[in-house]
Design a protein around this motif. Structure first.
Motif, PDB file in Angstrom:
ATOM      1  N   SER A 189      42.933  41.863  31.696  1.00 54.45           N
ATOM      2  CA  SER A 189      42.320  43.664  32.255  1.00 54.45           C
ATOM      3  C   SER A 189      42.400  43.344  33.984  1.00 54.45           C
ATOM      4  CB  SER A 189      42.332  44.513  31.858  1.00 54.45           C
ATOM      5  OG  SER A 189      40.425  43.858  31.153  1.00 54.45           O
ATOM      6  N   GLN A 190      42.506  44.447  34.729  1.00 47.42           N
ATOM      7  CA  GLN A 190      41.742  44.225  36.099  1.00 47.42           C
ATOM      8  C   GLN A 190      40.142  44.245  36.156  1.00 47.42           C
ATOM      9  OE1 GLN A 190      43.740  47.470  38.085  1.00 47.42           O
ATOM     10  NE2 GLN A 190      45.783  47.039  38.222  1.00 47.42           N
ATOM     11  N   ASP A 191      39.531  44.520  35.101  1.00 45.18           N
ATOM     12  CA  ASP A 191      38.137  44.486  35.500  1.00 45.18           C
ATOM     13  C   ASP A 191      38.187  43.025  34.736  1.00 45.18           C
ATOM     14  OD1 ASP A 191      38.754  45.611  33.273  1.00 45.18           O
ATOM     15  OD2 ASP A 191      37.532  47.031  33.437  1.00 45.18           O
ATOM     16  N   ASN A 192      38.295  42.505  34.350  1.00 46.08           N
ATOM     17  CA  ASN A 192      37.628  41.287  33.418  1.00 46.08           C
ATOM     18  C   ASN A 192      36.975  40.478  34.125  1.00 46.08           C
ATOM     19  OD1 ASN A 192      39.232  38.613  32.772  1.00 46.08           O
ATOM     20  ND2 ASN A 192      38.849  39.208  31.055  1.00 46.08           N
ATOM     21  N   PRO A 193      35.723  40.361  33.289  1.00 46.50           N
ATOM     22  CA  PRO A 193      34.574  39.217  34.495  1.00 46.50           C
ATOM     23  C   PRO A 193      35.179  38.203  35.052  1.00 46.50           C
ATOM     24  CG  PRO A 193      34.514  39.025  31.928  1.00 46.50           C
ATOM     25  CD  PRO A 193      35.373  40.486  32.549  1.00 46.50           C
ATOM     26  N   ARG A 225      48.303  36.766  35.543  1.00 45.70           N
ATOM     27  CA  ARG A 225      47.005  38.157  35.091  1.00 45.70           C
ATOM     28  C   ARG A 225      47.525  38.885  34.949  1.00 45.70           C
ATOM     29  NH1 ARG A 225      47.286  35.410  40.455  1.00 45.70           N
ATOM     30  NH2 ARG A 225      45.825  35.098  41.664  1.00 45.70           N
ATOM     31  N   GLU A 250      39.259  35.331  41.475  1.00 48.42           N
ATOM     32  CA  GLU A 250      39.637  35.952  42.381  1.00 48.42           C
ATOM     33  C   GLU A 250      39.607  35.757  43.162  1.00 48.42           C
ATOM     34  OE1 GLU A 250      41.855  39.806  41.262  1.00 48.42           O
ATOM     35  OE2 GLU A 250      43.778  39.311  40.741  1.00 48.42           O
ATOM     36  N   LYS A 251      37.899  36.238  42.976  1.00 49.92           N
ATOM     37  CA  LYS A 251      37.112  35.965  44.343  1.00 49.92           C
ATOM     38  C   LYS A 251      36.766  35.268  44.858  1.00 49.92           C
ATOM     39  CE  LYS A 251      32.439  37.544  45.519  1.00 49.92           C
ATOM     40  NZ  LYS A 251      30.480  37.357  45.046  1.00 49.92           N
ATOM     41  N   VAL A 296      37.909  38.746  37.568  1.00 50.83           N
ATOM     42  CA  VAL A 296      37.699  38.294  39.068  1.00 50.83           C
ATOM     43  C   VAL A 296      36.442  38.238  39.737  1.00 50.83           C
ATOM     44  CG1 VAL A 296      35.785  40.420  39.807  1.00 50.83           C
ATOM     45  CG2 VAL A 296      37.203  41.173  38.241  1.00 50.83           C
TER      46      VAL A 296
END
Length: 204
Positions: A45-49, A41, A55-56, A52
């Motif tokens: 970046s934390q907002d990488n689609p 990870r 992780e969902k 995301v």
């Protein structure tokens, strides 16, 4: 100008040395914050689609990783007493890998068969070391005609097989969890490789 600078350094050499040491100490003090991370990870970046979405998916189902032991006999024959016994032993021992959730192989494949009026479901291979040639032939026929095994845990030609281990790491400290699993898997593979020098056992 250069001469004045050199003379100044020489004249105040002790102060210069102390300043250099102080600067080096100050710069080196940051090394205590350096650490090795095996978490992929960190590359996103934390907002990488994609991250995301991944992780969902993990939060919806489960977070797991996989170890694959590959057994590739030098004579390209998986269906022998020695190889099946090695796969059986490795499959049983793989349950002792830390954080293991599931172990799948051709030996512990849940095979169903009718015995009279009963339907018996059990490991396909038990006590392979004592199998007769006829039993080996029966196992080979079952495995190579099982869609859930062919091209997944056994090659269509029956010359390579695998043992899949599903791992679920707690995720509290990957710096210790991942090496713990990897070291145990390598140790296990080396033990089987030593006991069976004519077979290749590789953890992937």
């Amino acid at each position: 100008m250069l001469d004045s600078y050199i003379h100044g350094v020489i004249r105040w050499r002790y102060i210069v040395i102390l300043i250099v040491i102080a600067l080096a100490t100050w710069a080196g003090s940051g090394t205590r914050f350096l650490q090795f991370k095996s978490d992929y990870r960190m590359f996103f970046s934390q907002d990488n689609p994609q991250l995301v979405a991944f992780e969902k998916l993990q939060n919806t189902y489960t977070k797991n990783d996989n170890i694959l032991f590959v057994v590739a006999p030098k004579d390209s024959r998986v269906f022998t007493v020695d190889v099946l016994a090695a796969v059986e032993k490795l499959s049983n021992a793989a349950w002792h890998i830390s954080y293991s959730l599931r172990v799948d192989s051709i030996t512990n494949f849940q095979h169903s068969q009718a015995e009279g009026d009963d339907l018996v479901v059990d490991d396909l291979v038990r006590d392979a070391a004592n199998f007769t040639p006829a039993e080996i032939q029966r196992i080979q026929q079952i495995v190579l005609n099982e869609p859930l095994l062919v091209n997944r845990l056994i090659s269509p030609k029956g010359h390579v097989t695998g043992i899949s281990v599903i791992i679920q790491l707690p995720g509290k400290n990957q710096n210790t969890e991942v090496p713990e699993v990897a070291n145990f898997a390598r140790k296990l593979a080396n033990e089987v490789r030593t006991e069976n020098p004519n077979k290749g056992v590789v953890p992937l």
